[in-house]
Design a protein around this motif. Structure first.
Motif, PDB file in Angstrom:
ATOM      1  N   ASN A   6     -10.767  16.061  -1.878  1.00  0.00           N
ATOM      2  CA  ASN A   6     -10.315  15.022  -2.231  1.00  0.00           C
ATOM      3  C   ASN A   6      -9.208  15.230  -3.481  1.00  0.00           C
ATOM      4  O   ASN A   6      -8.342  14.778  -3.552  1.00  0.00           O
ATOM      5  N   ASP A   7      -9.387  16.232  -4.164  1.00  0.00           N
ATOM      6  CA  ASP A   7      -8.524  16.688  -5.500  1.00  0.00           C
ATOM      7  C   ASP A   7      -8.726  17.973  -5.637  1.00  0.00           C
ATOM      8  O   ASP A   7      -9.346  18.875  -5.164  1.00  0.00           O
ATOM      9  N   GLU A 167     -10.629   5.340  -6.049  1.00  0.00           N
ATOM     10  CA  GLU A 167     -10.387   4.220  -5.273  1.00  0.00           C
ATOM     11  C   GLU A 167      -9.633   3.100  -6.129  1.00  0.00           C
ATOM     12  O   GLU A 167      -8.633   2.664  -5.792  1.00  0.00           O
ATOM     13  N   VAL A 168     -10.123   2.853  -7.205  1.00  0.00           N
ATOM     14  CA  VAL A 168      -9.373   1.771  -8.223  1.00  0.00           C
ATOM     15  C   VAL A 168      -8.112   2.196  -8.486  1.00  0.00           C
ATOM     16  O   VAL A 168      -7.116   1.567  -8.391  1.00  0.00           O
ATOM     17  N   THR A 169      -7.890   3.586  -9.055  1.00  0.00           N
ATOM     18  CA  THR A 169      -6.570   3.979  -9.614  1.00  0.00           C
ATOM     19  C   THR A 169      -5.705   4.423  -8.372  1.00  0.00           C
ATOM     20  O   THR A 169      -4.569   4.365  -8.569  1.00  0.00           O
ATOM     21  N   GLY A 201      -7.788   7.538  -2.019  1.00  0.00           N
ATOM     22  CA  GLY A 201      -8.620   7.834  -2.843  1.00  0.00           C
ATOM     23  C   GLY A 201     -10.177   7.860  -2.582  1.00  0.00           C
ATOM     24  O   GLY A 201     -11.166   7.788  -3.183  1.00  0.00           O
ATOM     25  N   THR A 202     -10.397   7.593  -1.290  1.00  0.00           N
ATOM     26  CA  THR A 202     -11.845   7.505  -0.684  1.00  0.00           C
ATOM     27  C   THR A 202     -12.444   8.989  -0.481  1.00  0.00           C
ATOM     28  O   THR A 202     -11.754   9.949  -0.470  1.00  0.00           O
ATOM     29  N   LYS A 203     -13.654   8.917  -0.649  1.00  0.00           N
ATOM     30  CA  LYS A 203     -14.602  10.048  -0.448  1.00  0.00           C
ATOM     31  C   LYS A 203     -14.577  10.570   0.949  1.00  0.00           C
ATOM     32  O   LYS A 203     -14.758   9.444   1.741  1.00  0.00           O
TER      33      LYS A 203
END
Length: 375
Positions: A6-7, A167-169, A201-203
């Motif tokens: 994810n990052d 997910e918010v950002t 941005g999801t897992k």
């Protein structure tokens, strides 16, 4: 191979684990055996937690699986043994029936269940929101009103929609505006819950659909059209929530900034973190789903409560890969919270019956122990 990155931090950790293995393993890289991995695992048991060791084993096995699919090594290095076809592998793994991985590692260490952290109450959540509003009211910041609206909305997306901080950002303006232009959001009707696709941005990179109150969508749209335009770099980014910082390349909010924001209010709620807000959302949704099932059984629409259906809906809402122990905990919690007064009375009566039965059993045991009669 399914890549679950994810990052940059995840990539860095995976690379570090693989480098550690390469430094440890002195033989040819692809001459590895199960015993080599077991030895590597057991040497670390005195100093590292089982979960940490398991992460290392997972990274190593995923590397060998990828290497095999790319033709970098012989096909017998890792795979699922098949006695019928006489297929045996140096690193035997097991098949999986669901999830994102191609295999299950049978030699991982058992990990004790994690203690479920506390869930804030509705009153504690209100106190956090009030503390945020009070802080910006006293700040004297030029964008104090706009910052308060932004932060209150971020709290709502975490505590109502169960969004993770990334997910918010990562929430885009287009995600919200798509609902505005659809038939889902009708200002003339009292629509309670609105579905929205969370895809960024999801897992595990897997999109999911969550339902939120119409008021959250409307207030977010209002923020986009009014308060958001006051932020200096609002035109440079496509995300809903933007930073108030001024400078080239600024505009997006980092996930860590949300953590720092929420932790400022630990004096209101000791475990004030983004994930605590998410736990509130999941427990709230579990309770709602359980209450709906109870009503259906009371109205004779169903013979009994379908707990499996609740669990599956909760899995989709939370973005969990499986109906794991954590979700079952929320189910058990919802089962209690959703009880009405009559059901609580029945449980209390049963508890008293059991208490009386236990007292009677204890009395009989004591009488037997004190008896001088020998049989």
């Amino acid at each position: 191979m399914k890549v679950l990155l994810n990052d940059h931090k995840t990539v860095s950790f995976d690379c570090g684990r693989l480098v550690e293995w390469l430094n440890y393993f002195k033989k040819d890289l692809y001459e590895v055996t199960l015993n080599d991995l077991l030895e590597f695992r057991d040497k670390q048991r005195q100093s590292l937690a089982a979960s940490t060791i398991n992460l290392k084993l997972s990274t190593i096995c995923n590397f060998y699986w990828f290497a095999r699919t790319q033709g970098w090594c012989a096909s017998h290095v890792i795979g699922i043994n098949n006695m019928v076809r006489k297929e045996r592998y140096s690193i035997p793994v097991e098949p999986v029936t669901r999830g994102v991985s191609y295999f299950k590692i049978p030699f991982l260490l058992p990990v004790p269940p994690r203690r479920i952290k506390s869930i804030p109450s509705a009153k504690q959540l209100i106190k956090i929101k009030d503390a945020i509003a009070e802080a910006y009211e006293k700040s004297g910041h030029a964008l104090s009103v706009e910052l308060n609206v932004r932060n209150q909305l971020m709290v709502r997306w975490m505590s109502e929609a169960g969004l993770r901080r990334q997910e918010v950002t990562s929430l885009h303006i287009s995600d919200i505006q798509a609902i505005k232009h659809s038939e889902t959001l009708n200002y003339d009707k009292d629509v309670t819950l609105i579905p929205i696709v969370v895809s960024r941005g999801t897992k595990f990179g897997k999109p999911r659909v969550v339902e939120v109150e119409a008021s959250l969508i409307v207030e977010t749209l209002n923020f986009i059209e009014v308060e958001r335009t006051e932020f200096p770099n609002h035109h440079k980014v496509k995300t809903v929530f933007v930073s108030a910082s001024v400078g080239e390349g600024l505009g997006e909010i980092k996930p860590g900034s949300i953590t720092n924001l929420i932790r400022q209010y630990e004096h209101v709620y000791a475990d004030a973190t983004p994930h605590a807000l998410r736990r509130f959302a999941i427990s709230r949704r579990a309770t709602l789903l359980y209450r709906i099932e109870r009503l259906k059984t009371k109205n004779n629409e169903k013979y009994k409560i379908d707990e499996l259906a609740i669990l599956m809906k909760l899995r989709v809402f939370s973005g969990h890969e499986s109906a794991d122990t954590t979700l079952k905990y929320y189910m058990d919690l919802a089962k209690v919270i959703s009880l009405d007064e009559k059901e609580i009375s029945v449980l209390e009566a049963r508890r008293n019956e059991l208490f009386n039965e236990l007292s009677e059993i204890n009395s009989q045991i004591k009488a037997s122990q004190n008896s001088d009669i020998l049989i």
